[in-house]
Design a protein around this motif. Structure first.
Motif, PDB file in Angstrom:
ATOM      1  N   VAL C  83       0.839  -1.201   0.000  1.00  0.00           N
ATOM      2  CA  VAL C  83       0.000   0.000   0.000  1.00  0.00           C
ATOM      3  C   VAL C  83       0.873   1.250   0.000  1.00  0.00           C
ATOM      4  O   VAL C  83       0.579   2.229  -0.699  1.00  0.00           O
ATOM      5  N   GLU C  84       1.962   1.205   0.758  1.00  0.00           N
ATOM      6  CA  GLU C  84       2.840   2.374   0.795  1.00  0.00           C
ATOM      7  C   GLU C  84       3.422   2.653  -0.575  1.00  0.00           C
ATOM      8  O   GLU C  84       3.562   3.801  -0.986  1.00  0.00           O
ATOM      9  N   LYS C  85       3.761   1.563  -1.273  1.00  0.00           N
ATOM     10  CA  LYS C  85       4.291   1.732  -2.621  1.00  0.00           C
ATOM     11  C   LYS C  85       3.224   2.361  -3.514  1.00  0.00           C
ATOM     12  O   LYS C  85       3.499   3.252  -4.314  1.00  0.00           O
ATOM     13  N   LEU C  86       1.997   1.913  -3.320  1.00  0.00           N
ATOM     14  CA  LEU C  86       0.891   2.412  -4.141  1.00  0.00           C
ATOM     15  C   LEU C  86       0.610   3.879  -3.840  1.00  0.00           C
ATOM     16  O   LEU C  86       0.382   4.680  -4.736  1.00  0.00           O
ATOM     17  N   ALA C  87       0.638   4.219  -2.557  1.00  0.00           N
ATOM     18  CA  ALA C  87       0.277   5.575  -2.162  1.00  0.00           C
ATOM     19  C   ALA C  87       1.473   6.507  -2.163  1.00  0.00           C
ATOM     20  O   ALA C  87       1.318   7.709  -1.964  1.00  0.00           O
ATOM     21  N   GLY C  88       2.651   5.958  -2.347  1.00  0.00           N
ATOM     22  CA  GLY C  88       3.841   6.791  -2.379  1.00  0.00           C
ATOM     23  C   GLY C  88       4.211   7.380  -1.032  1.00  0.00           C
ATOM     24  O   GLY C  88       4.676   8.503  -0.948  1.00  0.00           O
ATOM     25  N   PRO C 290      -3.175   9.887   6.520  1.00  0.00           N
ATOM     26  CA  PRO C 290      -4.556   9.889   7.030  1.00  0.00           C
ATOM     27  C   PRO C 290      -5.094   8.471   7.175  1.00  0.00           C
ATOM     28  O   PRO C 290      -4.586   7.533   6.570  1.00  0.00           O
ATOM     29  N   HIS C 291      -6.122   8.367   7.996  1.00  0.00           N
ATOM     30  CA  HIS C 291      -6.720   7.052   8.221  1.00  0.00           C
ATOM     31  C   HIS C 291      -7.260   6.476   6.917  1.00  0.00           C
ATOM     32  O   HIS C 291      -7.144   5.291   6.650  1.00  0.00           O
ATOM     33  N   LEU C 292      -7.858   7.321   6.104  1.00  0.00           N
ATOM     34  CA  LEU C 292      -8.358   6.851   4.810  1.00  0.00           C
ATOM     35  C   LEU C 292      -7.380   7.290   3.733  1.00  0.00           C
ATOM     36  O   LEU C 292      -7.298   8.476   3.422  1.00  0.00           O
ATOM     37  N   VAL C 293      -6.629   6.344   3.216  1.00  0.00           N
ATOM     38  CA  VAL C 293      -5.685   6.712   2.162  1.00  0.00           C
ATOM     39  C   VAL C 293      -6.408   6.648   0.823  1.00  0.00           C
ATOM     40  O   VAL C 293      -7.198   5.748   0.570  1.00  0.00           O
ATOM     41  N   HIS C 294      -6.109   7.604  -0.018  1.00  0.00           N
ATOM     42  CA  HIS C 294      -6.617   7.583  -1.387  1.00  0.00           C
ATOM     43  C   HIS C 294      -5.419   7.478  -2.309  1.00  0.00           C
ATOM     44  O   HIS C 294      -4.906   8.494  -2.763  1.00  0.00           O
ATOM     45  N   PRO C 295      -4.942   6.295  -2.605  1.00  0.00           N
ATOM     46  CA  PRO C 295      -3.762   6.213  -3.461  1.00  0.00           C
ATOM     47  C   PRO C 295      -4.130   6.641  -4.877  1.00  0.00           C
ATOM     48  O   PRO C 295      -5.297   6.521  -5.278  1.00  0.00           O
ATOM     49  N   PRO C 296      -3.170   7.138  -5.638  1.00  0.00           N
ATOM     50  CA  PRO C 296      -3.456   7.503  -7.024  1.00  0.00           C
ATOM     51  C   PRO C 296      -3.808   6.269  -7.832  1.00  0.00           C
ATOM     52  O   PRO C 296      -3.496   5.138  -7.464  1.00  0.00           O
ATOM     53  N   ARG C 297      -4.461   6.488  -8.971  1.00  0.00           N
ATOM     54  CA  ARG C 297      -4.837   5.379  -9.828  1.00  0.00           C
ATOM     55  C   ARG C 297      -3.590   4.597 -10.239  1.00  0.00           C
ATOM     56  O   ARG C 297      -2.561   5.199 -10.541  1.00  0.00           O
ATOM     57  N   GLU C 299      -1.499   0.440 -10.303  1.00  0.00           N
ATOM     58  CA  GLU C 299      -1.416  -0.899  -9.746  1.00  0.00           C
ATOM     59  C   GLU C 299       0.004  -1.136  -9.253  1.00  0.00           C
ATOM     60  O   GLU C 299       0.943  -0.482  -9.701  1.00  0.00           O
ATOM     61  N   VAL C 300       0.111  -2.050  -8.338  1.00  0.00           N
ATOM     62  CA  VAL C 300       1.417  -2.250  -7.722  1.00  0.00           C
ATOM     63  C   VAL C 300       1.516  -3.682  -7.236  1.00  0.00           C
ATOM     64  O   VAL C 300       0.508  -4.308  -6.900  1.00  0.00           O
ATOM     65  N   TYR C 301       2.717  -4.206  -7.280  1.00  0.00           N
ATOM     66  CA  TYR C 301       2.971  -5.520  -6.681  1.00  0.00           C
ATOM     67  C   TYR C 301       4.066  -5.348  -5.647  1.00  0.00           C
ATOM     68  O   TYR C 301       5.180  -4.956  -5.981  1.00  0.00           O
ATOM     69  N   GLY C 302       3.730  -5.592  -4.416  1.00  0.00           N
ATOM     70  CA  GLY C 302       4.741  -5.482  -3.361  1.00  0.00           C
ATOM     71  C   GLY C 302       4.991  -6.860  -2.796  1.00  0.00           C
ATOM     72  O   GLY C 302       4.056  -7.622  -2.581  1.00  0.00           O
ATOM     73  N   HIS C 303       6.241  -7.192  -2.580  1.00  0.00           N
ATOM     74  CA  HIS C 303       6.511  -8.528  -2.042  1.00  0.00           C
ATOM     75  C   HIS C 303       7.613  -8.458  -0.993  1.00  0.00           C
ATOM     76  O   HIS C 303       8.462  -7.575  -1.014  1.00  0.00           O
ATOM     77  N   ILE C 304       7.546  -9.382  -0.079  1.00  0.00           N
ATOM     78  CA  ILE C 304       8.607  -9.495   0.918  1.00  0.00           C
ATOM     79  C   ILE C 304       8.990 -10.966   1.047  1.00  0.00           C
ATOM     80  O   ILE C 304       8.284 -11.852   0.569  1.00  0.00           O
ATOM     81  N   GLU C 305      10.103 -11.176   1.713  1.00  0.00           N
ATOM     82  CA  GLU C 305      10.515 -12.535   2.024  1.00  0.00           C
ATOM     83  C   GLU C 305       9.877 -12.895   3.361  1.00  0.00           C
ATOM     84  O   GLU C 305      10.425 -12.633   4.418  1.00  0.00           O
ATOM     85  N   ALA C 306       8.692 -13.468   3.286  1.00  0.00           N
ATOM     86  CA  ALA C 306       8.022 -13.916   4.508  1.00  0.00           C
ATOM     87  C   ALA C 306       8.720 -15.199   4.963  1.00  0.00           C
ATOM     88  O   ALA C 306       9.460 -15.801   4.178  1.00  0.00           O
ATOM     89  N   PRO C 307       8.492 -15.634   6.200  1.00  0.00           N
ATOM     90  CA  PRO C 307       9.176 -16.852   6.653  1.00  0.00           C
ATOM     91  C   PRO C 307       8.956 -18.044   5.733  1.00  0.00           C
ATOM     92  O   PRO C 307       9.813 -18.893   5.588  1.00  0.00           O
ATOM     93  N   LYS C 308       7.795 -18.101   5.101  1.00  0.00           N
ATOM     94  CA  LYS C 308       7.498 -19.272   4.275  1.00  0.00           C
ATOM     95  C   LYS C 308       7.888 -19.081   2.827  1.00  0.00           C
ATOM     96  O   LYS C 308       7.814 -20.019   2.053  1.00  0.00           O
TER      97      LYS C 308
END
Ligand code: SF4
Ligand code: SF4
Lengths: 199, 363, 367
Positions: C83-88, C290-297, C299-308
Motif C-alpha cells: 500500500v505504501e508503494k501504491l500511495a507513495g 490519514p486514516h483513509l488513504v486515497h492512493p493515485p490510480r 497498480e502495484v505488486y509489493g513482495h517481501i521474504e516472509a518466513p514461508k
C-alpha cells in the motif's frame, strides 16, 4: 550443507543425553493456569471492549473504522445541540479485537478491555448493549492506545525472564547457559499454590 | 493344594497386571511430561494419580461403535484376542524365588506355573496378539486400519526372529527354559554377560510392542490410529490397555531374562519381589526415555533394521555365547569383559556397514 | 507369477491428524508406495481477496493477520509495504528498523513452529515441539507487549506502526537474542545428527533445483534446493541492504536440507536482530498518513521474504478508499503445488513429512 559424519548412533545418544538432562533438571516451562497466572501486557487487547458513555459524543468514528461493521450506534440530538448514543451495541462474538475502533476514537471513549476470560453459553449473550459495555470492576480498560491507563497497569511478566517482569536485582540468578529454566515454578504437591504475579 | 495356589496366583496376577497397567499409563504421561519440560497430568487426585481412573470412567461411558459395513463379529472379538495374551504372559513370570528372601521365605518359586518350557510359552503367547490386530484391521473395513494391520504383520513376523535368537543365547548360558531357573542362573546378570543379546532383545521387543521409535502402528500422523481407528469406548480401551499390558510384560521379561529378576544385583541383598518391580520400572523408564527422544522410523527402514541389522547381530551373539559355552572361558567375569568389548565392536562395525548397505547417504 | 494387486485410494484428510483439519490429499497407494497424489484444498477459503475490496486500506490489515496466522507480522508488513508503494508514502526510519525487528522475530517464531510440527509429523512425540515452543512463547510474549495480542498482531500501519515499543521491550529482546543461539544449538544436538532423522529425511521428498524454479517455489523450500534467492538480498526492502546476514542454502533439495535451512535462518535472524537493535534510531514511528488513504490510480505488486517464502500483494487502485482489486501470492500455496512431484514413488510416511517440511498454513493456502 551435507554432514559427512558417519552415523554410528552418536546422534541418537546425544539426543538421549539432552532429554535426560532436561528430565533431571526439570525446568517446567508451563504455567499451571488457574493457580498461576502471568500478568498480561499493559496494551492487552483482551476479550472486551469497554465504553465510556460520559466521554462519547456519538460521533460514530469507531463504527466507521470497524472492518466488521460491528458497532451499532443510534444517536439523538440533545437539547443543547450535542449528540448522545441511544443505542451502542457491540457484538463480542463477531469482533476480532483488532482495536481499530479504539485507535480511531477521537474522544478516548472506547477502550480495549483487559479481561481474558469471557465464556458464555450463547452467542446472543455476547451482543452487549450500552449498559453492559461500561467500565466496571470486571471490565477494566487496558492501555491499548490509552497511555493514561497504560502507565498505571502492572508490568507484564515475561517468559524471557523466567516469568518475572524484568531482570531486576531482586530476581534470583538464573542458571547461565541455554537450558535456563524458563517459566514459573511448578506447584509442588501439597505446597501452597504460588501466584506468579497479580492477575 | 494346587488349586488353592492357582486361585491365589490368578488373583495376584490380575491385580498386579491391572494395577500396574494403570500405573504405567499414568507414569508414561507424567514421565514423558517431565522430559518435555511440563508437569504432565496433575489435576485429578494428588499428583494426578486418579487420572487413569477418570479416563477409564470416561471411556466406559462412550458409545461402542461398530462400522456399518464392517465384519461385526470379528470386529467385536478382535480386542479380546489382542488383550488376553498380554495377561497370559504373567503366568510364568516368577515374582520371587524359592528359599529365604527379604522379610519372608518361600518353599517354592512364586509363580503361577513354573513351566519348564517357560521361555517357549512366552514366545508363543505373545505372538497371538497380532491375530487380534489383523482381525481388527480387517473387520473395520477401513483403509487406515488395513494398512495398520499389514504393518503389524510385517513388523511382528520380522522382529520375532532376532528376538527369539537373542533368547536362545540366554537359554544356552543358563541351560534351562524355565524362567525361574534362568533367574537362579544369573549370579552375574545376563545384561553384562550378553550385552549384545540385551540390545537386540530390547530393540526387538520395543518393535514387537509397537513403542517408539518403532511405533509405526500408531503412527497417527500417517495412518491415524491404525488398526483401532474404528474402535471406541470399551473396545478401544481394551486395545489401549493391551498395549500397556504388553509393555509391562516386556519389562517383566527383560527384568527376568537380563536383569536378574527378583535377585538383587550380585546377591548383595536377599532376593525379593521388590527388586523385580523396581527393575520393571527401570526398563519401562528406558522405553519412555527413548520414546520421548526419537522420531519414528519408516516401514521399510524398520524391516531393513530387523533383517539386516538385528538378525546378523543376533546370529553373531548366538555364535559367541555358544563358543564360550563349549570353550574353557565359560560364563564368568572373563566372558563379561570379552562380550562387552565385542558387543561394542560389532555394533559399531555393523552400524557403519548397515548404513552404507542401505544407501541412504545423499549429498 | 506376478500377483494381480489393486491400488488403494486413500483420502488423507480433511479429518486426518497430519493435515490440520482443512486439507485433503487424495493418495493412490500401491501397498505403502504412493503412485499418485492430488492435493485438494479450499476448506478454509474465506474470500480474503474479495473482502479487501469491501474494506478500506487500513481496515484490511487485521484480515491479513488471519492468512498465515503463524507469521502475522510478515503478512502485515507485506501488505502495508504494497500500500505504501501504491500511495507513495514511506515509514520513518525508526519504524523501518522496528519492522525489520518484528519481521525477524516472526521468522524465528515461524521456523520454530515449522520445525517443531515437522518433527511431530515424523513421530517425535512432541518433545522437540515443546522445546521449540519454549522459545516461541517468549517471542509471543514480546509481541503481546508491543501490540496487545499474541497471534493477530495488527501492528503495522500504512506509513509506520501503530505504536512505538514500550521501554521494557528492548532489554527483554536483547536477553532473548543473547540466549537464542544456545537454544538453537540445543535443537541441533537433539536432531541434527540423529540417525533416524537422517535416514528419514536424506534423499526424501527431493525437489530438484530446476523443478523448484519452474514451480516458482520460494523461501526455505527454494533455498533448500540450492537456489540462493532471498528477497531481502535480491530485492531489498526496508533497511535490509544495510544489515549483514547470509542466505543459507541446501545442496540437494531434500527434506533435511529444508530443515537445515530453517535452522540456519534462525541463526541469521538472530544476527539481523542484533544489528537492528544496535542501530535502532530514535524518532517517530508513524508518518502523517490519514486514516483513509486515497492512493493515485494505478497498480502495484509489493513482495517481501516472509518466513514461508515470497509473500506478494498485488493491488489496483481506482483512487477510492478501498483497493479495486487485491490479489495475494501466498508462499504456502505455490510451494504446495510442488508436493506431488516431491512424493511420487515415496512411502506414505514420506508424504506426510514432506508436507510438513514445506511448512504450509492452510489459512494462507486457501485465504
Ligand atoms: S475491535 Fe475491531 S472488529 Fe472489534 S469492534 Fe473494534 S474495530 Fe470492530
Ligand atoms: S468514536 Fe468514540 S466518541 Fe465517537 S461514537 Fe465511537 S466511542 Fe463514541
Amino acid at each position: 550443507m551435507a554432514d559427512a559424519k558417519k552415523p554410528l548412533g552418536q546422534g541418537i545418544l546425544k539426543g538421549l543425553a539432552l532429554t535426560l538432562k532436561h528430565f533431571l533438571a526439570r525446568p517446567i516451562i508451563t504455567v499451571q493456569y488457574p493457580e498461576q497466572t502471568l500478568v498480561h501486557s499493559r496494551r492487552l487487547r483482551g476479550c472486551d471492549l469497554v465504553w465510556d458513555p460520559e466521554r462519547c459524543t456519538a460521533c460514530c468514528t469507531c463504527a466507521k473504522s470497524c472492518p466488521q461493521g460491528n458497532i451499532r450506534i443510534e444517536t439523538r440530538l440533545r437539547p443543547d445541540n450535542t449528540r448522545e448514543a441511544v443505542v451502542f451495541e457491540i457484538d463480542h462474538g463477531r469482533t476480532m479485537f483488532c482495536g481499530l475502533c479504539v485507535e480511531s476514537c477521537p474522544f478516548d471513549a472506547i477502550h480495549m478491555g483487559k479481561a481474558s476470560e469471557r465464556a458464555t453459553y450463547s452467542r446472543e449473550s455476547l451482543v452487549l448493549p450500552k449498559e453492559k459495555l461500561t467500565i466496571s470492576p470486571e471490565r477494566q480498560p487496558s492501555g491499548y492506545f490509552r497511555p493514561q491507563f497504560e502507565a498505571e497497569l502492572p508490568p507484564q511478566t515475561l517468559l524471557v525472564y523466567g516469568g518475572r517482569a524484568s531482570e531486576g536485582p531482586a530476581a534470583p540468578a538464573a542458571p547461565a547457559g541455554p537450558p535456563a529454566p524458563a517459566g514459573a515454578t511448578p506447584p509442588a504437591a501439597g505446597a501452597p499454590k504460588e501466584k506468579v504475579g497479580v492477575k | 493344594m494346587d488349586w488353592l495356589r492357582w486361585i491365589i496366583f490368578v488373583v495376584i496376577i490380575l491385580a498386579f497386571a491391572l494395577s500396574f497397567v494403570m500405573a504405567f499409563i499414568l507414569l508414561e504421561r507424567r514421565i514423558v511430561g517431565k522430559f518435555q519440560l511440563r508437569p504432565g497430568p496433575n489435576r485429578v487426585g494428588p499428583m494426578g494419580m486418579l487420572q487413569p481412573v477418570a479416563d477409564a470412567v470416561k471411556i466406559l461411558l462412550k458409545e461402542d461403535i461398530t462400522p456399518a459395513k464392517g465384519d461385526r463379529w470379528v470386529h467385536r472379538l478382535a480386542p479380546i484376542v489382542a488383550f488376553a495374551p498380554a495377561l497370559l504372559v504373567f503366568a510364568v513370570v516368577p515374582f520371587q524365588g524359592k528359599g529365604p528372601g527379604l522379610g519372608f521365605s518361600l518353599d517354592q518359586p512364586a509363580a503361577l506355573a513354573d513351566l519348564n518350557v517357560g521361555v517357549l510359552y512366552i514366545v508363543a503367547v505373545s505372538s497371538i496378539s497380532v491375530i487380534g490386530m489383523i482381525m481388527a484391521g480387517w473387520a473395520s473395513n477401513n483403509k487406515y486400519s488395513l494398512l495398520g494391520a499389514m504393518r503389524a504383520i510385517a513388523q511382528m513376523v520380522s522382529y520375532e526372529v532376532p528376538l527369539v535368537l537373542s533368547i536362545v543365547g540366554i537359554v544356552i548360558a543358563s541351560g534351562s527354559l524355565s524362567l525361574n531357573s534362568i533367574v537362579e542362573a544369573q549370579s552375574i546378570p545376563f545384561i553384562l554377560l550378553q550385552p549384545l543379546g540385551f540390545l537386540i532383545y530390547f530393540l526387538g521387543a520395543t518393535a514387537e510392542i509397537n513403542r517408539a521409535p518403532f511405533d509405526l502402528l500408531e503412527a497417527e500422523s500417517e495412518i491415524v490410529a491404525s488398526y483401532h481407528t474404528e474402535y471406541s469406548g470399551m473396545r478401544f480401551a481394551m486395545f489401549f490397555l493391551g498395549e500397556y499390558a504388553y509393555a509391562l510384560g516386556v519389562s517383566a521379561i527383560v527384568s527376568v531374562l537380563f536383569l536378574g529378576g527378583y535377585k538383587f544385583p550380585f546377591g548383595l541383598l536377599p532376593q525379593s519381589f521388590i527388586w523385580f518391580l523396581a527393575k520393571i520400572f527401570l526398563v519401562f523408564f528406558l522405553m519412555l526415555w527413548v520414546r520421548s527422544t526419537l522420531p519414528r522410523v519408516r516401514i521399510d527402514q524398520m524391516m531393513a533394521f530387523a533383517w539386516k541389522f538385528l538378525l546378523p547381530l543376533s546370529l553373531v551373539n548366538l555364535l559367541l555365547v555358544a563358543a564360550e559355552g563349549v570353550s574353557t572361558i565359560g560364563f564368568g567375569w572373563a566372558a563379561v569383559g570379552i562380550n562387552v568389548i565385542l558387543a561394542i565392536a560389532f555394533v559399531v562395525i555393523w552400524a557403519n556397514r548397515f548404513y552404507r548397505v542401505k544407501g541412504v547417504t545423499v549429498g | 507369477m506376478a500377483l494381480r494387486t489393486e491400488p488403494i485410494v486413500v483420502n488423507m484428510g480433511p479429518q486426518h491428524p497430519a493435515t490440520h483439519g482443512v486439507f485433503r490429499m487424495r493418495v493412490t497407494l500401491d501397498g505403502e508406495v504412493i503412485t499418485d497424489l492430488e492435493p485438494v484444498m479450499g476448506y478454509l477459503h474465506r474470500g480474503v481477496e474479495k473482502l479487501a475490496e469491501a474494506r478500506t486500506y487500513t481496515q484490511f490489515i487485521p484480515l491479513t493477520d488471519r492468512m498465515d496466522y503463524l507469521s502475522s507480522m510478515s503478512n502485515n508488513l507485506a501488505y502495508v509495504l504494497a500500500v505504501e508503494k501504491l500511495a507513495g508514502v514511506e515509514a520513518p526510519p525508526r519504524a523501518q528498523y522496528l519492522r525489520v525487528i518484528m519481521a525477524e522475530m516472526m521468522r524465528i517464531s515461524n521456523h520454530l513452529m515449522a520445525v517443531g510440527t515437522f518433527l511431530d509429523d515424523m513421530g517425535a512425540f512432541h518433545t522437540p515441539l515443546l522445546y521449540m515452543f519454549r522459545e516461541r512463547e517468549k517471542l509471543l510474549d514480546l509481541f503481546e507487549m508491543v501490540c496487545g495480542q499474541r497471534l493477530t498482531y495488527n501492528y503495522m500501519r500504512i506509513g509506520g506502526l501503530s505504536h512505538d515499543i514500550p521501554p521494557e521491550f528492548l532489554p527483554a529482546l536483547k536477553k532473548f537474542v543473547r540466549d537464542m543461539p544456545g537454544f538453537v544449538d540445543e535443537y541441533d544436538q537433539l536432531i541434527r545428527e540423529n540417525e533416524i532423522v537422517l535416514a528419514r529425511t536424506r534423499g526424501v521428498g527431493v525437489l530438484p533445483r530446476a523443478l523448484a524454479i519452474n514451480a516458482s517455489a520460494s523461501g526455505p523450500v527454494l533455498r533448500g534446493s540450492g537456489v540462493k534467492w532471498d528477497l531481502r538480498k535480491t530485492d531489498p526492502y526496508l533497511v535490509y541492504d544495510k544489515l549483514e546476514f547470509d542466505v543459507p542454502t541446501g545442496a540437494v533439495g531434500d527434506i533435511y536440507d529444508r530443515y537445515r535451512v530453517r535452522i540456519e535462518e534462525m541463526r541469521q535472524s538472530v544476527r539481523i536482530l542484533e544489528q537492528a537493535i544496535e542501530r535502532l534510531p530514535p524518532g517517530e514511528v508513524r508518518s502523517d498518513v490519514p486514516h483513509l488513504v486515497h492512493p493515485p490510480r494505478g497498480e502495484v505488486y509489493g513482495h517481501i521474504e516472509a518466513p514461508k517464502g515470497e509473500l506478494g500483494f498485488y493491488l489496483v487502485s481506482d483512487t477510492g478508499i478501498a483497493p479495486y482489486r487485491c490479489h495475494i501470492r501466498p508462499p504456502s500455496l505455490i510451494n504446495l503445488t510442488a508436493l506431488r512431484d516431491m512424493v511420487l514413488g515415496m512411502k506414505i510416511a514420506d508424504a506426510i513429512i514432506t508436507l510438513g517440511s514445506i511448512d504450509i498454513v492452510l489459512g494462507e493456502v486457501d485465504r
